[in-house]
Design an enzyme around this catalytic site. Sequence first.
Site, PDB file in Angstrom:
ATOM      1  N   LYS A  62     -14.541 101.703 -15.455  1.00 41.88           N
ATOM      2  CA  LYS A  62     -15.909 101.359 -15.815  1.00 41.88           C
ATOM      3  C   LYS A  62     -16.865 102.357 -15.180  1.00 41.88           C
ATOM      4  O   LYS A  62     -16.702 102.735 -14.025  1.00 41.88           O
ATOM      5  CB  LYS A  62     -16.279  99.951 -15.352  1.00 41.88           C
ATOM      6  CG  LYS A  62     -17.680  99.538 -15.842  1.00 41.88           C
ATOM      7  CD  LYS A  62     -18.168  98.266 -15.207  1.00 41.88           C
ATOM      8  CE  LYS A  62     -18.735  98.516 -13.817  1.00 41.88           C
ATOM      9  NZ  LYS A  62     -19.336  97.306 -13.222  1.00 41.88           N
ATOM     10  N   GLY A 218     -25.712  92.535  -3.333  1.00 41.64           N
ATOM     11  CA  GLY A 218     -26.518  93.727  -3.536  1.00 41.64           C
ATOM     12  C   GLY A 218     -25.997  94.998  -2.908  1.00 41.64           C
ATOM     13  O   GLY A 218     -26.233  96.094  -3.421  1.00 41.64           O
ATOM     14  N   ASP A 220     -23.610  97.467  -2.610  1.00 42.31           N
ATOM     15  CA  ASP A 220     -22.401  97.933  -3.288  1.00 42.31           C
ATOM     16  C   ASP A 220     -22.301  99.450  -3.289  1.00 42.31           C
ATOM     17  O   ASP A 220     -21.607 100.038  -4.114  1.00 42.31           O
ATOM     18  CB  ASP A 220     -22.362  97.403  -4.723  1.00 42.31           C
ATOM     19  CG  ASP A 220     -23.584  97.835  -5.536  1.00 42.31           C
ATOM     20  OD1 ASP A 220     -24.499  98.471  -4.967  1.00 42.31           O
ATOM     21  OD2 ASP A 220     -23.625  97.534  -6.742  1.00 42.31           O
TER      22      ASP A 220
END
Length: 307
Positions: A62, A218, A220
């Site tokens: 991804k 949040g 990451d």
Amino acid sequence: MHITEEQTAALVDEELALDAARAAFAATVDGPVFPSLAVHGSDPRNRFTLKPSASATHAGVKIGTYWPGNPEHGLPRHHSTLLLFDQTIGRIAAVLEVGTANAYRTAAADALAVDLLARPDAATLAMFGTGHQAAYEIRAVSRVRPIGEVLVVGRDPDRATQMAYKLTTQGHNARPVGAEEACARADVIVTATTARTDDPPLFEADWVRPGTHLSCMGADAPGKRELPPELFSRARVFCDLPEQARRMGESRHAPAATVLTSLGDVLTGRAAGRADDRDITLFDSSGIGLQDLYLGLALLKKMDISL
């Protein structure tokens, strides 16, 4: 094969995303889990991540993008594209645009952590963050716990008020509050912000009461942080992938002695979750490619497509 954003957005829902998350986290126990790579575009303000993955039968990657200037073009800041390989020849078999589906996918990891770690009677949710992701988190958590009150905390009071109003029109009992009140009342705290390491933490460690579960969504990528580091000494810490959490998650700011337990181990019964009603449990989500792989395969299955 190209599956458009409109197609995947029409197919995804909370149930599909949560089922895919359960399968993905179960797969972390015995199969390979590859770390993610976070980099920036030609303009350092623009960032993207690469999340590779492989199961016994499928593999893919991804690409998640964050372009903060996109609202000027009438587009969301976040988007995601999933590439799935033909396992026979190594070429791309399917390209799925999964911007909306990715929001469901992230929230599903939160919901899975809440389901495994929060107290069964958890009824008050504090949502730190008023951006695009927040509403997905609230809906997902509300499916696995009897959430009767949503407390909205935002750096911009007007945005917090607007979000609380919108949630109320959607059937939630929501109101804007300050950070200290939110922590004092919450059974579950979810953080989904763009806070950076050089920003103050979203709240003080001693504001979090015993028995609270926190899902930290949040942080990451390197350079991001939402929590006060002092909280780690009070909490039992869980994550999607320990080595990645140490490198680019919230746990990057944890003391070296902090024990990180994989959520997949809790899901499959190989590790204990909450041991006591007074435990503070903390889920550090930095995101893994298996979540995207299993979600993409679930979307294709719903379309009666097999690779």
